[in-house]
Design an enzyme around this catalytic site. Structure first.
Site, PDB file in Angstrom:
ATOM      1  N   GLU A 227       0.883  -1.117   0.107  1.00  0.00           N
ATOM      2  CA  GLU A 227       0.082   0.011   0.094  1.00  0.00           C
ATOM      3  C   GLU A 227       0.865   1.214  -0.142  1.00  0.00           C
ATOM      4  OE1 GLU A 227      -2.780  -0.456   3.535  1.00  0.00           O
ATOM      5  OE2 GLU A 227      -2.590  -2.691   2.997  1.00  0.00           O
ATOM      6  N   GLU A 338      -9.974   5.998   3.065  1.00  0.00           N
ATOM      7  CA  GLU A 338     -10.325   4.945   4.200  1.00  0.00           C
ATOM      8  C   GLU A 338     -10.346   5.901   5.380  1.00  0.00           C
ATOM      9  OE1 GLU A 338      -7.860   1.379   4.709  1.00  0.00           O
ATOM     10  OE2 GLU A 338      -8.334   1.506   7.088  1.00  0.00           O
TER      11      GLU A 338
END
Ligand SMILES: *[C@@H]1O[C@H](CO)[C@@H](O)[C@H](O)[C@H]1NC(C)=O
Ligand SMILES: *[C@@H]1O[C@H](CO)[C@@H](O)[C@H](O)[C@H]1NC(C)=O
Length: 423
Positions: A227, A338
């Site tokens: 990520e 997120e």
């Protein structure tokens, strides 16, 4: 003349003094026992700091309070890993994916002008060649974590799982997403250009981030993930600045992996970009827009996963042996935002995602990912096929995709969190 002659009264007084002394002694030993465990923790924290912070060749004080240590490239945390003891650093990838878009050329003629950015600490100096810039971990950073062991690690599994069989599971951890994704093929990388904001965080234990996920495996206990993106995380960094970050795990966020260089794994080769350091400036509402591009790809020769920041900075790589599924290829790519909602009693947090605005508002107001692409097995950057979208609660944070000549495939995403339709 002996002095050991006491009257009864004197004797009683002396006994009282003796008792008092015993009590005092017990008090002192009790409190030092308390201090003992405190000092044991201090020792543990200090040991961890010694492991993380390598001795620098040069040190740069960043305006945001960070200390950037320029550490010799062969002394970086990666080489604490037993499998990397004899690793020969690759200073450059063997292959670089070829793409559809040349960002420099593209934005100059575009109506929707954007600017590229770097890092705040650059204002105060540069790291010498053959060193890498590492954000120094301070005692307070470790103390904010729930334990020394958990410092630098994600608390929960937090990968959004579109079309989950069990919708309750998605909501359980309090993590909320607004993403676009592709699956059902073999992927060898992903790219996107993301505009950067500084979303408001309601509580220090919440965060807001925008990132790319390169995923391998099927969401089990052995999920592999690489990520990268930007994040605001008061718990991790001690402030509300927007920072460049990376993360990796090969067991669904359990024992392996961490943010940035906070464990051994990622091998950095770049002397100009520091993971975890602030990026600056950030985009303003109806004002200048600043974006970063992130490219992650698998080198077909060595099999390592490389990362590039902007057009100019090849940061380094995650060695292939760190992973199981990703040692082969990725099975899913996700792009998006997120946040953590940690409000009690079913209340929704007002922590913002992206710019804190919904996608409908468009350029200059909403946050975006543009020119999103995947890397195929021939090492070519390609438009994503069958781009899906996912959000747990679109009244809180939403996502809208589109495509055009300039921006290729893109999406706007984000939202304010708590609002009359999201309580
Ligand atoms: C971060 O922002 C919150 C409000 O959004 C504020 O209460 C807090 O004091 C800020 N923290 C720091 C370290 O500036
Ligand atoms: C998550 O929870 C909210 C509030 O309880 C609900 O409205 C939403 O539909 C849930 N989302 C999913 C995907 O289950």
């Amino acid at each position: 003349m002996g002095s050991a002659q006491f009257s009864n009264g004197q004797l009683r007084r002396n006994m009282k003094v003796g008792l008092l002394l015993v009590c005092l002694w017990e008090l002192i030993s009790l409190s030092s026992a308390g201090r003992l465990s405190g000092s044991r923790q201090k020792l543990e924290v200090q040991k961890h700091l010694n492991r993380l912070n390598k001795s620098p060749i040069k040190t740069i004080q960043s305006p945001d309070g960070d200390i950037i240590d320029c550490v010799h490239i062969s002394h970086q945390p990666a080489f604490d890993h037993p499998f990397l003891k004899d690793h020969k650093i690759q200073t450059r990838p063997s292959y670089h994916p070829e793409g559809l878009f040349n960002e420099n050329k593209m934005t100059s003629g575009s109506k929707e002008r954007t600017n590229s950015i770097t890092q705040l600490w650059h204002m105060n100096g540069k790291c010498p060649e053959d060193t890498i810039p590492i954000r120094r971990t301070k005692k307070e950073d470790v103390m904010r974590a729930s334990s020394v062991k958990r410092y630098g690690k994600k608390k929960h599994r937090s990968v959004p799982k579109p079309r989950s069989a069990d919708p309750d599971l998605i909501n359980e951890s309090g993590h909320q997403h607004a993403i676009a994704y592709v699956e059902g093929d073999k992927y060898y990388g992903a790219k996107a250009t993301i505009n950067v904001w500084e979303p408001k965080i309601q509580q220090p234990n919440e965060f807001s981030l925008s990132q790319v996920w390169v995923l391998g495996g099927s969401f089990g206990e052995d999920l592999n993930s690489i990520e990268a993106g930007w994040q605001v995380s008061p718990d991790l960094y001690g402030d509300n600045n927007t920072r460049l970050f990376t993360y990796w795990t090969s067991d669904a966020y359990q024992a392996t992996g961490c943010y940035n260089l906070l464990c051994s794994g990622f091998i950095q080769v770049n002397s100009e970009i520091s993971m975890g350091a602030s990026i600056s400036p950030v985009s303003g509402f109806r004002n200048s827009q600043y974006d970063i591009s992130i490219l992650i790809w698998k080198d077909p020769k060595e099999g390592h996963w490389w990362m590039q920041f902007g057009n100019d900075y090849v940061l380094g790589y995650w060695p292939s042996f760190l992973f199981s599924y990703l040692a082969e290829s990725a099975s899913m790519i996700e792009w998006g935002g997120e946040v953590v909602n940690s409000e009690p009693d079913g209340q929704h947090t007002s922590t913002q995602m992206g710019s804190g605005r919904f996608p409908e508002e468009g350029f200059g107001k909403s946050s975006y990912f543009r020119n999103i692409q995947v890397v195929d097995s021939s090492n070519n950057l390609k438009a994503p096929k069958d781009l899906g979208t996912f959000t747990e609660q679109s009244n809180c944070y939403d996502v809208q995709t589109g495509s055009n000549g300039d921006w290729g495939h893109y999406f706007y995403y984000g939202g304010p969190g708590k609002n009359p339709n999201c309580k």
